[in-house]
Write an enzyme that holds these catalytic residues in place. Structure first.
Site, PDB file in Angstrom:
ATOM      1  N   ASN A  95      35.097   9.636 -18.879  1.00 41.60           N
ATOM      2  CA  ASN A  95      34.096  10.279 -17.905  1.00 41.60           C
ATOM      3  C   ASN A  95      34.545  10.089 -16.362  1.00 41.60           C
ATOM      4  O   ASN A  95      35.009   9.195 -15.936  1.00 41.60           O
ATOM      5  CB  ASN A  95      32.741   9.788 -18.116  1.00 41.60           C
ATOM      6  N   ASP A  97      32.013  10.948 -14.023  1.00 46.67           N
ATOM      7  CA  ASP A  97      31.012  10.601 -13.320  1.00 46.67           C
ATOM      8  C   ASP A  97      31.224   9.018 -12.749  1.00 46.67           C
ATOM      9  O   ASP A  97      31.924   8.364 -13.238  1.00 46.67           O
ATOM     10  CB  ASP A  97      29.513  10.818 -14.012  1.00 46.67           C
ATOM     11  N   HIS A 112      40.628   9.331 -16.661  1.00 43.65           N
ATOM     12  CA  HIS A 112      40.475  10.849 -16.594  1.00 43.65           C
ATOM     13  C   HIS A 112      40.168  11.246 -14.882  1.00 43.65           C
ATOM     14  O   HIS A 112      39.861  12.357 -14.539  1.00 43.65           O
ATOM     15  CB  HIS A 112      39.950  11.684 -17.373  1.00 43.65           C
ATOM     16  N   CYS A 120      45.511  13.494  -2.532  1.00 45.55           N
ATOM     17  CA  CYS A 120      46.519  14.509  -1.762  1.00 45.55           C
ATOM     18  C   CYS A 120      47.356  14.880  -2.737  1.00 45.55           C
ATOM     19  O   CYS A 120      47.815  14.196  -3.593  1.00 45.55           O
ATOM     20  CB  CYS A 120      47.181  13.685  -0.552  1.00 45.55           C
ATOM     21  N   CYS A 139      44.889  16.544   3.777  1.00 43.98           N
ATOM     22  CA  CYS A 139      44.702  15.198   3.657  1.00 43.98           C
ATOM     23  C   CYS A 139      45.122  14.381   5.222  1.00 43.98           C
ATOM     24  O   CYS A 139      45.507  15.248   6.097  1.00 43.98           O
ATOM     25  CB  CYS A 139      45.912  14.419   2.856  1.00 43.98           C
ATOM     26  N   GLY A 179      30.013   7.787 -27.704  1.00 41.53           N
ATOM     27  CA  GLY A 179      29.885   9.165 -27.207  1.00 41.53           C
ATOM     28  C   GLY A 179      31.256  10.166 -26.969  1.00 41.53           C
ATOM     29  O   GLY A 179      31.427  10.766 -26.130  1.00 41.53           O
ATOM     30  N   ASN A 205      27.877   7.109 -32.031  1.00 43.18           N
ATOM     31  CA  ASN A 205      27.971   8.675 -31.512  1.00 43.18           C
ATOM     32  C   ASN A 205      26.876   9.351 -32.368  1.00 43.18           C
ATOM     33  O   ASN A 205      26.158   8.872 -33.325  1.00 43.18           O
ATOM     34  CB  ASN A 205      29.326   9.186 -32.011  1.00 43.18           C
ATOM     35  N   GLU A 207      27.079  11.858 -34.343  1.00 41.07           N
ATOM     36  CA  GLU A 207      27.580  12.414 -35.637  1.00 41.07           C
ATOM     37  C   GLU A 207      29.037  11.697 -35.721  1.00 41.07           C
ATOM     38  O   GLU A 207      29.495  11.378 -34.758  1.00 41.07           O
ATOM     39  CB  GLU A 207      27.618  13.842 -35.833  1.00 41.07           C
TER      40      GLU A 207
HETATM   41  P1  NAD Z   1      33.329  15.280 -26.029  1.00 33.97           P
HETATM   42  O1  NAD Z   1      32.170  16.350 -25.216  1.00 33.97           O
HETATM   43  O2  NAD Z   1      34.284  16.027 -26.655  1.00 33.97           O
HETATM   44  O3  NAD Z   1      32.367  14.561 -27.087  1.00 33.97           O
HETATM   45  C1  NAD Z   1      31.217  14.050 -26.759  1.00 33.97           C
HETATM   46  C2  NAD Z   1      30.653  13.288 -27.985  1.00 33.97           C
HETATM   47  O4  NAD Z   1      29.392  12.677 -27.577  1.00 33.97           O
HETATM   48  C3  NAD Z   1      30.588  14.146 -29.240  1.00 33.97           C
HETATM   49  O5  NAD Z   1      31.046  13.538 -30.179  1.00 33.97           O
HETATM   50  C4  NAD Z   1      29.035  14.055 -29.249  1.00 33.97           C
HETATM   51  O6  NAD Z   1      28.471  14.121 -30.743  1.00 33.97           O
HETATM   52  C5  NAD Z   1      28.405  12.736 -28.755  1.00 33.97           C
HETATM   53  N1  NAD Z   1      27.315  12.793 -28.132  1.00 33.97           N
HETATM   54  C6  NAD Z   1      26.450  13.776 -27.512  1.00 33.97           C
HETATM   55  N2  NAD Z   1      25.410  13.399 -27.037  1.00 33.97           N
HETATM   56  C7  NAD Z   1      25.185  12.112 -27.241  1.00 33.97           C
HETATM   57  C8  NAD Z   1      24.274  10.841 -27.240  1.00 33.97           C
HETATM   58  N3  NAD Z   1      22.967  11.115 -26.483  1.00 33.97           N
HETATM   59  N4  NAD Z   1      24.535   9.802 -27.748  1.00 33.97           N
HETATM   60  C9  NAD Z   1      25.514   9.489 -28.399  1.00 33.97           C
HETATM   61  N5  NAD Z   1      26.584  10.422 -28.575  1.00 33.97           N
HETATM   62  C10 NAD Z   1      26.488  11.736 -28.059  1.00 33.97           C
HETATM   63  O7  NAD Z   1      33.533  14.229 -24.898  1.00 33.97           O
HETATM   64  P2  NAD Z   1      34.730  13.264 -24.825  1.00 33.97           P
HETATM   65  O8  NAD Z   1      35.324  12.936 -26.080  1.00 33.97           O
HETATM   66  O9  NAD Z   1      34.587  12.371 -23.700  1.00 33.97           O
HETATM   67  O10 NAD Z   1      36.049  14.307 -24.047  1.00 33.97           O
HETATM   68  C11 NAD Z   1      35.885  15.505 -23.465  1.00 33.97           C
HETATM   69  C12 NAD Z   1      36.589  15.424 -21.960  1.00 33.97           C
HETATM   70  O11 NAD Z   1      35.912  15.986 -21.028  1.00 33.97           O
HETATM   71  C13 NAD Z   1      36.981  13.983 -21.542  1.00 33.97           C
HETATM   72  O12 NAD Z   1      38.333  14.112 -21.065  1.00 33.97           O
HETATM   73  C14 NAD Z   1      36.005  13.898 -20.182  1.00 33.97           C
HETATM   74  O13 NAD Z   1      37.200  13.587 -19.222  1.00 33.97           O
HETATM   75  C15 NAD Z   1      35.626  15.319 -19.784  1.00 33.97           C
HETATM   76  N6  NAD Z   1      34.214  15.392 -19.667  1.00 33.97           N
HETATM   77  C16 NAD Z   1      33.489  14.410 -18.849  1.00 33.97           C
HETATM   78  C17 NAD Z   1      32.255  14.354 -18.604  1.00 33.97           C
HETATM   79  C18 NAD Z   1      31.655  13.333 -17.696  1.00 33.97           C
HETATM   80  O14 NAD Z   1      32.170  12.607 -16.794  1.00 33.97           O
HETATM   81  N7  NAD Z   1      30.266  13.026 -17.866  1.00 33.97           N
HETATM   82  C19 NAD Z   1      31.311  15.556 -18.996  1.00 33.97           C
HETATM   83  C20 NAD Z   1      31.987  16.532 -19.764  1.00 33.97           C
HETATM   84  C21 NAD Z   1      33.434  16.336 -19.953  1.00 33.97           C
END
Ligand code: NAD
Length: 238
Positions: A95, A97, A112, A120, A139, A179, A205, A207
């Site tokens: 993430n 965030d 990531h 920069c 920068c 997640g 997760n 699912e």
């Molecule tokens: P993804 O969106 O591909 O998968 C999210 C997973 O979380 C899914 O399998 C889903 O079933 C599960 N999920 C959804 N809600 C949930 C909950 N309440 N509790 C438990 N599980 C839950 O995400 P990923 O695998 O992190 O890959 C996505 C890419 O996108 C990453 O590279 C990431 O850097 C980026 N991304 C980041 C953010 C963030 O910073 N919050 C948001 C969106 C995408």
């Protein structure tokens, strides 16, 4: 009773932040916040339309700092785990965030990148950056100032701190993925490495993920419910 674990590594994905109001990345239709992933999360997309890409991350950066976006029970539980666990805890997050930090975790690897930082494009120096970035924002690190870009690892770029991540996984005796859909590599391959080095592996997760069959233990439900329950179990044996 003493905890059976001394080195816990937790990999988190967009699902842990979903209940805080941040949209996950929808691997199925390839859209992220209604944009094509190739347009907003690749170096080619940035080169083709830098204003559009900067605007996409400006909107995400601004939303992340809205008062309504707060760490949820899962982030807070992991913060408590770090505060009270006598062993070592490493959070590896995909993430961008800052909700793990706001939940109390200090040992967080953002593989990531981070939305609240800018980089920069010439020297790669990273600086805190909470406001918008627009074309022409330069920068202050280079002799000839260069364009700032979001500090985000796009598809096709190398994730950050892979050497530190590998060492942490090598030492892990418990590896938990929370997640994450198991579709984005190299993160999706960490479970295999952890298992090879002897860690117990657990998936939390909504699912079964694409990497589901690699995990020895699986718990399906909301992160805000399953993660606090796991932390209670881990701390009960401290
Ligand atoms: P993804 O969106 O591909 O998968 C999210 C997973 O979380 C899914 O399998 C889903 O079933 C599960 N999920 C959804 N809600 C949930 C909950 N309440 N509790 C438990 N599980 C839950 O995400 P990923 O695998 O992190 O890959 C996505 C890419 O996108 C990453 O590279 C990431 O850097 C980026 N991304 C980041 C953010 C963030 O910073 N919050 C948001 C969106 C995408």
């Amino acid at each position: 009773m003493t905890s059976p674990y001394t080195n816990i590594v937790i990999l988190t994905g967009a699902g842990i932040s979903a209940e805080s109001g941040i949209q996950t990345f929808r691997a199925v239709d390839g859209l992220w916040e209604n944009c094509r992933v190739e347009d907003v999360a690749t170096p080619e997309g940035f080169a083709a339309d830098p204003d559009f890409v900067q605007d996409f991350y400006n909107q995400r950066r601004s939303k992340l700092q809205e008062i309504t976006i707060q760490p949820n029970a899962a982030h807070l539980a992991l913060g408590e785990l770090e505060a009270r666990f006598s062993g070592s805890l490493t959070i590896i997050t995909q993430n961008i965030d800052d909700l793990h930090e706001r939940g109390g975790n200090t040992n967080v690897i953002h593989m990531h990148g981070e939305l609240l930082k800018a980089r920069c494009s010439a020297s790669e120096e990273v600086v805190e950056h909470k406001g918008d970035i627009v074309t022409g924002d330069l920068c202050s690190c280079c002799k000839t100032p260069a364009q700032l870009r979001p500090h985000i690892v796009w598809f096709g770029e190398t994730p950050l701190k892979m050497d530190v991540i590998e060492l942490a996984i090598e030492k892990a005796d418990l590896f938990v993925a929370i997640g994450t859909s198991g579709n984005v590599y190299p993160a999706a391959g960490f479970v295999q490495a952890a298992k090879m080095y002897g860690a117990h592996t657990l998936e939390i997760n909504l699912e079964p993920s694409a990497a589901e069959n690699q995990f020895e233990e699986k718990r399906y439900g909301k992160a805000s419910v399953e993660v606090p329950a796991l932390v209670v179990e881990l701390l009960a044996s401290e």
